[in-house]
Write a protein that holds these residues in place. Structure first.
Motif, PDB file in Angstrom:
ATOM      1  N   GLU A 188     -12.428  -9.483  -0.027  1.00 41.93           N
ATOM      2  CA  GLU A 188     -11.303  -9.709   0.879  1.00 41.93           C
ATOM      3  C   GLU A 188     -10.844  -8.430   1.554  1.00 41.93           C
ATOM      4  O   GLU A 188     -11.113  -7.316   1.085  1.00 41.93           O
ATOM      5  CB  GLU A 188     -10.121 -10.315   0.112  1.00 41.93           C
ATOM      6  N   LEU A 189     -10.122  -8.610   2.667  1.00 43.48           N
ATOM      7  CA  LEU A 189      -9.349  -7.561   3.317  1.00 43.48           C
ATOM      8  C   LEU A 189      -7.881  -7.951   3.230  1.00 43.48           C
ATOM      9  O   LEU A 189      -7.525  -9.120   3.445  1.00 43.48           O
ATOM     10  CB  LEU A 189      -9.753  -7.403   4.784  1.00 43.48           C
ATOM     11  N   ARG A 190      -6.999  -6.957   2.962  1.00 43.78           N
ATOM     12  CA  ARG A 190      -5.584  -7.262   2.751  1.00 43.78           C
ATOM     13  C   ARG A 190      -4.695  -6.224   3.455  1.00 43.78           C
ATOM     14  O   ARG A 190      -4.342  -5.204   2.870  1.00 43.78           O
ATOM     15  CB  ARG A 190      -5.268  -7.291   1.258  1.00 43.78           C
ATOM     16  N   PRO A 191      -4.306  -6.457   4.712  1.00 40.62           N
ATOM     17  CA  PRO A 191      -3.312  -5.593   5.348  1.00 40.62           C
ATOM     18  C   PRO A 191      -1.952  -5.761   4.674  1.00 40.62           C
ATOM     19  O   PRO A 191      -1.561  -6.873   4.317  1.00 40.62           O
ATOM     20  CB  PRO A 191      -3.274  -6.089   6.799  1.00 40.62           C
ATOM     21  N   ILE A 192      -1.235  -4.646   4.509  1.00 39.89           N
ATOM     22  CA  ILE A 192       0.064  -4.634   3.832  1.00 39.89           C
ATOM     23  C   ILE A 192       1.059  -3.825   4.660  1.00 39.89           C
ATOM     24  O   ILE A 192       0.722  -2.747   5.175  1.00 39.89           O
ATOM     25  CB  ILE A 192      -0.058  -4.029   2.424  1.00 39.89           C
ATOM     26  N   PHE A 193       2.282  -4.342   4.765  1.00 38.74           N
ATOM     27  CA  PHE A 193       3.390  -3.580   5.347  1.00 38.74           C
ATOM     28  C   PHE A 193       4.545  -3.582   4.352  1.00 38.74           C
ATOM     29  O   PHE A 193       4.907  -4.629   3.807  1.00 38.74           O
ATOM     30  CB  PHE A 193       3.853  -4.185   6.670  1.00 38.74           C
ATOM     31  N   VAL A 194       5.121  -2.404   4.113  1.00 41.30           N
ATOM     32  CA  VAL A 194       6.241  -2.259   3.189  1.00 41.30           C
ATOM     33  C   VAL A 194       7.336  -1.458   3.876  1.00 41.30           C
ATOM     34  O   VAL A 194       7.054  -0.409   4.481  1.00 41.30           O
ATOM     35  CB  VAL A 194       5.816  -1.536   1.897  1.00 41.30           C
ATOM     36  N   THR A 195       8.555  -1.930   3.812  1.00 41.57           N
ATOM     37  CA  THR A 195       9.703  -1.109   4.186  1.00 41.57           C
ATOM     38  C   THR A 195      10.526  -0.896   2.927  1.00 41.57           C
ATOM     39  O   THR A 195      10.979  -1.852   2.288  1.00 41.57           O
ATOM     40  CB  THR A 195      10.530  -1.740   5.329  1.00 41.57           C
ATOM     41  N   HIS A 196      10.692   0.358   2.557  1.00 44.64           N
ATOM     42  CA  HIS A 196      11.233   0.753   1.253  1.00 44.64           C
ATOM     43  C   HIS A 196      12.536   1.506   1.468  1.00 44.64           C
ATOM     44  O   HIS A 196      12.567   2.531   2.158  1.00 44.64           O
ATOM     45  CB  HIS A 196      10.203   1.637   0.546  1.00 44.64           C
ATOM     46  N   GLN A 197      13.619   1.003   0.854  1.00 40.09           N
ATOM     47  CA  GLN A 197      14.927   1.645   0.955  1.00 40.09           C
ATOM     48  C   GLN A 197      15.162   2.506  -0.283  1.00 40.09           C
ATOM     49  O   GLN A 197      14.989   2.052  -1.414  1.00 40.09           O
ATOM     50  CB  GLN A 197      16.035   0.591   1.069  1.00 40.09           C
ATOM     51  N   PHE A 198      15.570   3.765  -0.072  1.00 40.35           N
ATOM     52  CA  PHE A 198      15.830   4.683  -1.176  1.00 40.35           C
ATOM     53  C   PHE A 198      17.292   4.588  -1.620  1.00 40.35           C
ATOM     54  O   PHE A 198      18.178   4.295  -0.805  1.00 40.35           O
ATOM     55  CB  PHE A 198      15.516   6.124  -0.765  1.00 40.35           C
ATOM     56  N   PRO A 199      17.572   4.874  -2.902  1.00 40.74           N
ATOM     57  CA  PRO A 199      18.967   4.885  -3.364  1.00 40.74           C
ATOM     58  C   PRO A 199      19.770   5.993  -2.673  1.00 40.74           C
ATOM     59  O   PRO A 199      19.206   6.959  -2.148  1.00 40.74           O
ATOM     60  CB  PRO A 199      18.836   5.155  -4.869  1.00 40.74           C
TER      61      PRO A 199
END
Length: 328
Positions: free
Chosen positions: A81-92
């Motif tokens: 498989e191919l798996r594109p990923i997008f993450v938006t990560h909020q820091f404390p």
């Protein structure tokens, strides 16, 4: 489960088949006496492509892949498989026991891939991509800027595969190559190994599933990187034939800390590689809720929202993740 022709062999209605198979793309004897791993006559669909690329194990097409701790929580199935990923990560707003000012966010664009080499063995690449620093200076204490992530790859072997009970167990390892951008909090030390086992179980005739994974991160140079163990769990239910609801949790425990580095009291979770002290003995538990849409056996799209449950947050305030899987 009842056997039929064509429709039962292909629960998503995207392929034609000549064998009698159950609802999971397998025959009554577990995929090995009537259908091949595509659930089709080997002289039929996609035969030319199959000669060049080994397909995924389609006897477990009713499963979906986990999303939490996406670098370390490995699907136990043998997949191509191919798996594109997008993450938006909020820091404390603050980091560690010293309440170091932080805040802001970062985004990750990544592409995982998995290639089935044999019926049991697969090559996996689980970390790469580009990190965008959107903190506007709030993370100066981490010396974070935009840049490339490290690359992590390894092997996974399927130890247990029971198509009748819907049981899976796999083990493997990966190595994180320190070739990313130092300004993006990557390329620390000489890289690290991750040793893991992951399992899965089908429930309620394929209407629910449980996945679990336990792993150990071992840096090559333990003087500049911390050592952790982690345990991940996933539970899903099918809302419709194509829509799944799921919830997941992830437990991290810091076994050992770096001998040198900034006294931040945080390590970077699965996003950053921080050479930091004052992390030994810390525990982080995060949880997520999400949904996946699976219009066919070959395509899977998901969204999940993750947040910490423990007072110690490491570097996560919350996170939204999107993935899209193209599976052969």
């Amino acid at each position: 489960m009842t056997a039929d022709t064509c429709g039962g062999c292909d629960p998503f209605g995207v392929m034609g088949c000549d064998q009698a198979c159950d609802d999971f793309g397998c025959d009554a004897y577990g995929c090995d006496a009537g259908c091949d791993s595509l659930g089709c006559d080997p002289c039929g669909c996609l035969a030319s492509l199959k000669r060049c690329l080994r397909p995924s194990d389609h006897c477990f097409d009713d499963f979906i892949s986990p999303m939490i701790d996406f670098v370390h929580f490995e699907d136990p199935r043998n997949l191509t498989e191919l798996r594109p990923i997008f993450v938006t990560h909020q820091f404390p707003g603050t980091l560690g026991p010293n309440n170091i000012p932080a805040g802001g966010s970062a985004q990750l664009f990544a592409l995982q891939f998995r290639i089935a080499l044999t019926e049991r063995l697969s090559l996996i690449a689980v970390k790469d991509g580009y990190i965008i620093d959107s903190s506007e200076g709030a993370l100066d204490s981490l010396v974070l800027d935009s840049g490339w992530a490290d690359v992590t790859a390894g092997l996974k072997y399927n130890l247990i595969r029971n198509t009748r009970t819907g049981t899976l167990l796999s083990g493997g390892f990966t190595y994180e190559i320190p070739m990313g951008s130092e300004k993006a909090a990557q390329a620390v030390g000489d890289g690290e190994f991750h040793f893991f086992v992951s399992g899965g179980q089908r429930f309620l005739d394929g209407q629910a599933h449980w996945l679990t994974s336990f792993g150990w991160q071992l840096p090559v140079d333990q003087s500049v990187q911390s050592t952790t163990v982690h345990w991940n769990n996933h539970f899903d239910v099918k809302l419709t034939d194509r829509v799944y609801l799921f919830t997941e949790n992830s437990w991290w425990h810091w076994v050992d800390e770096a001998e040198v580095g900034l006294p931040l009291g945080v390590s970077g979770q699965d996003l950053l590689n921080l050479s930091a002290t004052d992390v030994e003995g810390n525990d982080l538990v995060t949880h997520n809720v999400g949904m996946k849409y699976k219009p066919s056996r070959n395509i899977e799209a998901g969204v999940a929202y993750e947040f910490p449950l423990t007072e110690f947050k490491d570097v996560i305030e919350n996170r939204v993740m999107l993935d899209l899987i193209f599976r052969y």
